[in-house]
Design a protein around this motif. Sequence first.
Motif, PDB file in Angstrom:
ATOM      1  N   TYR A  84       0.835  -1.201   0.000  1.00  0.00           N
ATOM      2  CA  TYR A  84       0.000   0.000   0.000  1.00  0.00           C
ATOM      3  C   TYR A  84       0.872   1.254   0.000  1.00  0.00           C
ATOM      4  O   TYR A  84       2.036   1.202   0.394  1.00  0.00           O
ATOM      5  N   ILE A  86       1.643   5.185   1.496  1.00  0.00           N
ATOM      6  CA  ILE A  86       1.406   5.991   2.698  1.00  0.00           C
ATOM      7  C   ILE A  86       0.923   7.352   2.219  1.00  0.00           C
ATOM      8  O   ILE A  86       1.634   8.061   1.511  1.00  0.00           O
ATOM      9  N   ARG A  90      -0.270   7.867   6.747  1.00  0.00           N
ATOM     10  CA  ARG A  90      -0.993   6.661   7.161  1.00  0.00           C
ATOM     11  C   ARG A  90      -1.418   5.864   5.933  1.00  0.00           C
ATOM     12  O   ARG A  90      -1.404   6.363   4.814  1.00  0.00           O
ATOM     13  N   PRO A  91      -1.835   4.604   6.116  1.00  0.00           N
ATOM     14  CA  PRO A  91      -2.330   3.809   4.993  1.00  0.00           C
ATOM     15  C   PRO A  91      -3.610   4.416   4.420  1.00  0.00           C
ATOM     16  O   PRO A  91      -4.290   5.195   5.093  1.00  0.00           O
ATOM     17  N   LEU A  95      -7.707   0.586   3.220  1.00  0.00           N
ATOM     18  CA  LEU A  95      -7.037  -0.409   4.062  1.00  0.00           C
ATOM     19  C   LEU A  95      -7.435  -0.235   5.525  1.00  0.00           C
ATOM     20  O   LEU A  95      -7.663  -1.219   6.231  1.00  0.00           O
ATOM     21  N   CYS A 128       4.858  -5.440   5.771  1.00  0.00           N
ATOM     22  CA  CYS A 128       4.221  -4.265   5.176  1.00  0.00           C
ATOM     23  C   CYS A 128       5.182  -3.653   4.160  1.00  0.00           C
ATOM     24  O   CYS A 128       6.306  -3.299   4.516  1.00  0.00           O
ATOM     25  N   SER A 130       5.372  -0.486   1.801  1.00  0.00           N
ATOM     26  CA  SER A 130       4.677   0.778   1.562  1.00  0.00           C
ATOM     27  C   SER A 130       5.571   1.771   0.830  1.00  0.00           C
ATOM     28  O   SER A 130       6.795   1.740   0.956  1.00  0.00           O
ATOM     29  N   HIS A 147       3.236   5.860  11.583  1.00  0.00           N
ATOM     30  CA  HIS A 147       2.769   4.771  10.719  1.00  0.00           C
ATOM     31  C   HIS A 147       3.168   3.409  11.289  1.00  0.00           C
ATOM     32  O   HIS A 147       2.339   2.511  11.447  1.00  0.00           O
TER      33      HIS A 147
END
Length: 195
Positions: A84, A86, A90-91, A95, A128, A130, A147
């Motif tokens: 994903y 950022i 944040r995501p 999500l 994760c 990102s 995050h």
Amino acid sequence: MKALVIYTYPNHTSLNYAFLQKVIKGCQENLNIKELQVLDLYKENFNPVLVFNEYKRRRDMHVDSSIQKYREQITWADKIIFVYPIWWGRPPAMLIGYIDQLFASNFAYRDKKGLFPEGLLKGKSVVCVSTMKGPTHYPLIWLNNSHKILMKKALFSFVGIKKVKFFEFGNMESPTGNQEKKLEKVYQYFKRVGY
């Protein structure tokens, strides 16, 4: 090992999609990973909006039939991989909405007497992957690593997942962002990762 990849980005011609492809390729070549599932939240038209009313109660989310197949995927997986961007530290909301609904009481954790709940997803691991437009160290310097704290401590640790790894790649829209090198790093990691 069984791996579930959760992809959260609306564009299939993007750098995030290229990261997804490297994750998939690495997993497919990894002898430790026997089975692989990919969940594309945008392609799936996942509804991230929480609805609670007199018919739908928060305490019943763990038996909500509309998200049963997603609970089964999480239960099935040994390793959960999130890919994903950022956005704003944040995501994406898509999500976060998935997390809000799936990591529910009596599925991901159970309240008990005392200070902390019992995590029900023990034994699983998370990675994760990102990306962000800003500098690589932006979340650390400007956002006090919010995050990673959100994902690792406030979420995964809470539900019993202790083994969490992050790949946070910054400067992804820059011509000098070393995109190919970062894509290769992710591919090599998933090609050889153990449990």
